[in-house]
Write an enzyme that holds these catalytic residues in place. Structure first.
Site, PDB file in Angstrom:
ATOM      1  N   SER A  22       0.779  -1.237   0.000  1.00  0.00           N
ATOM      2  CA  SER A  22       0.000   0.000   0.000  1.00  0.00           C
ATOM      3  C   SER A  22       0.814   1.292   0.000  1.00  0.00           C
ATOM      4  CB  SER A  22      -0.985   0.005   1.173  1.00  0.00           C
ATOM      5  OG  SER A  22      -0.342  -0.332   2.360  1.00  0.00           O
ATOM      6  N   LYS A  72      -3.622  -5.277  14.860  1.00  0.00           N
ATOM      7  CA  LYS A  72      -4.978  -4.757  14.696  1.00  0.00           C
ATOM      8  C   LYS A  72      -5.783  -4.714  15.997  1.00  0.00           C
ATOM      9  CE  LYS A  72      -5.258  -6.042   9.818  1.00  0.00           C
ATOM     10  NZ  LYS A  72      -5.996  -6.722   8.737  1.00  0.00           N
ATOM     11  N   ASP A 109     -11.481  -3.744   6.283  1.00  0.00           N
ATOM     12  CA  ASP A 109     -11.139  -4.939   5.493  1.00  0.00           C
ATOM     13  C   ASP A 109     -12.367  -5.514   4.799  1.00  0.00           C
ATOM     14  OD1 ASP A 109      -8.438  -4.947   6.003  1.00  0.00           O
ATOM     15  OD2 ASP A 109      -8.532  -6.435   7.607  1.00  0.00           O
ATOM     16  N   GLY A 133     -14.315 -19.357   6.553  1.00  0.00           N
ATOM     17  CA  GLY A 133     -13.254 -18.707   7.324  1.00  0.00           C
ATOM     18  C   GLY A 133     -13.815 -17.668   8.269  1.00  0.00           C
ATOM     19  N   ALA A 134     -13.612 -17.881   9.583  1.00  0.00           N
ATOM     20  CA  ALA A 134     -14.147 -16.963  10.594  1.00  0.00           C
ATOM     21  C   ALA A 134     -13.031 -16.329  11.412  1.00  0.00           C
ATOM     22  CB  ALA A 134     -15.130 -17.702  11.507  1.00  0.00           C
ATOM     23  N   ARG A 162     -14.986 -20.606  17.317  1.00  0.00           N
ATOM     24  CA  ARG A 162     -14.970 -19.223  16.816  1.00  0.00           C
ATOM     25  C   ARG A 162     -16.075 -19.004  15.771  1.00  0.00           C
ATOM     26  NH1 ARG A 162      -9.457 -18.000  13.248  1.00  0.00           N
ATOM     27  NH2 ARG A 162      -9.905 -19.415  11.518  1.00  0.00           N
ATOM     28  N   GLY A 244      -8.707 -11.453  -4.840  1.00  0.00           N
ATOM     29  CA  GLY A 244      -8.083 -10.763  -3.720  1.00  0.00           C
ATOM     30  C   GLY A 244      -7.469  -9.437  -4.144  1.00  0.00           C
TER      31      GLY A 244
END
Lengths: 274, 274
Positions: A22, A72, A109, A133-134, A162, A244
């Site tokens: 980035s 994060k 995100d 996906g969690a 999760r 992606g």
């Protein structure tokens, strides 16, 4: 760009940092929008984050911080205020200095994923979605899909604890029916992969691609390879897709929007901490 | 440039910082020399310098620090080792991370002045020089002139204490005859202005320009205006000159040399502190 001492500083924090892309794109986007700003990479270890943030609070030309792994969650705790979605996720991936002092955080995100889907002309609102996906990225995407108005969201993750925790918290929002899913995409309008499955040769596909039909939209978070095995399989079956890399482009745009937002007040219904 | 997360970080520290020009030039010079590096401006107040340096010690992608007002003396104290000239001046304007840990500092402001003179084809060695101004820049230039081999150096400064202190310390080096001077340039081969006289309209000239002869080289540190009143007067009298902008260009080159120097060991006869 014409970098000078008057160029406003923004940093991206992570450890490692060499993999992030980035700095160039965000710096270029600043210039494209007429802002004299820079995004510089800064590699800060977990053990040094607290000291770094204490200094960052006082750097007079530092306007914004983009946050990546592993910071994060800790950076969320450092924010004086945060967006509702950052509060929900307990994490931020971006912070800007508030005119009234301290930092305002957000977690965009998930907006990147939804932005990439919409950039392909597909509208998630009212759809049935399956998310695989969690984890950190998956949780953000799950929330963004619910905020985007999906009617139903099924979540598949091998870690049932999760998965079920995320499902319970999303259902508590009262905005969509959220339930446990499986790798079988049959009957879903939108399939999202938020796992790394496909980054290494020989990885199993995250969903049973043989059951995809051409009316199913398939999105993936993987940027390397640029066309993940799931995206490749989906395209072979005639499905519209978002990659992606497309997610990353939408994410970068959301980040620049956030960093350059009018500074009159913290937007969204922000929580305020002591 | 192609700025990424792998781009090595360097910062220029000052307060204020908006006036500095080096981020663009140094970043461009890195690219020209095949180094993937960035110079980012960081505005740090005096009260925050200690905390900043403690964090800088531990930032994993930070290779170098350029130091400007008001931090040159405090940063010298933070260096684990320093060049002889930095030790003499008690100040650094540049630091690089040592392979063995800590920072190595140098003070290359004076090299910029001498480099600009030499870039005009004039060799100070063996000459008689008059320097006006014994402050931070003047002290660095005085030492650089002595190191460049001037035979005699006269120093003029309205502050007699700092003038005489500098003269005494330079004479102790045993390399040139250093003595008190006046604004009269008669008999000198090289005249250097290290004062701000000429930055504002109506400032008096730092030397009696009416006594300059065409065989006298005149150098000035002022960058705004690009041609200072002293340089203008000297040129009208046929003197060769070097401007503050030319000094700055030579200084930038010396800084990049220092930052990209081979990292096998700290160069010069470096002092080592505890």
């Amino acid at each position: 760009m014409n970098l000078t001492g008057a160029t406003r500083l923004n940093v991206i924090l992570g450890d490692p940092i060499a993999q992030v892309k980035s700095p160039n794109g965000v710096t270029q986007a600043f210039a494209d929008r007429g802002h004299d700003g820079l995004l510089a990479p800064v590699q800060v270890g977990v053990e040094d984050l607290g000291a770094f943030l204490a200094v960052a609070d006082r750097l007079k030309n530092l306007d914004g911080i983009i946050v990546t792994v592993p910071h994060k969650f800790a950076c969320f705790k450092h924010c004086r205020s945060a967006s509702e979605r950052a509060d929900f996720l307990g994490a931020v991936n971006i912070m800007r200095r508030r005119p009234e002092g301290g930092w305002h955080g957000d977690m965009v995100d998930g907006l990147g994923f939804v932005g990439a889907v919409r950039a392909q002309g597909y509208e998630p609102e009212g759809k049935r979605a399956l998310l695989v996906g969690a984890g950190g990225a998956g949780s953000a995407i799950a929330l963004a899909l619910v905020e985007a108005g999906v009617r139903e969201l099924a979540i598949h993750d091998a870690d049932h604890k999760r998965r079920d925790d995320l499902i319970q918290r999303l259902n508590a929002l009262g905005r969509a029916t959220v339930e446990a899913g499986s790798p079988d995409p049959t009957g879903y309008d939108l399939v999202a992969n938020a796992t790394p499955a496909g980054m290494r040769p020989g990885d199993p596909l995250p969903v049973d691609a043989g059951k995809l039909t051409p009316d199913t939209f398939v999105g993936c978070v993987i940027t390397v390879p640029a066309v993940s095995p799931l995206i490749d399989a989906a395209r072979r079956r005639g499905c519209p897709t978002s990659t992606g890399t497309e997610m990353y482009q939408a994410l970068q745009s959301a980040m620049v929007d956030f960093l350059l937002a009018p500074q009159a007040a913290s937007p969204l219904a922000a929580s305020e901490r002591a």
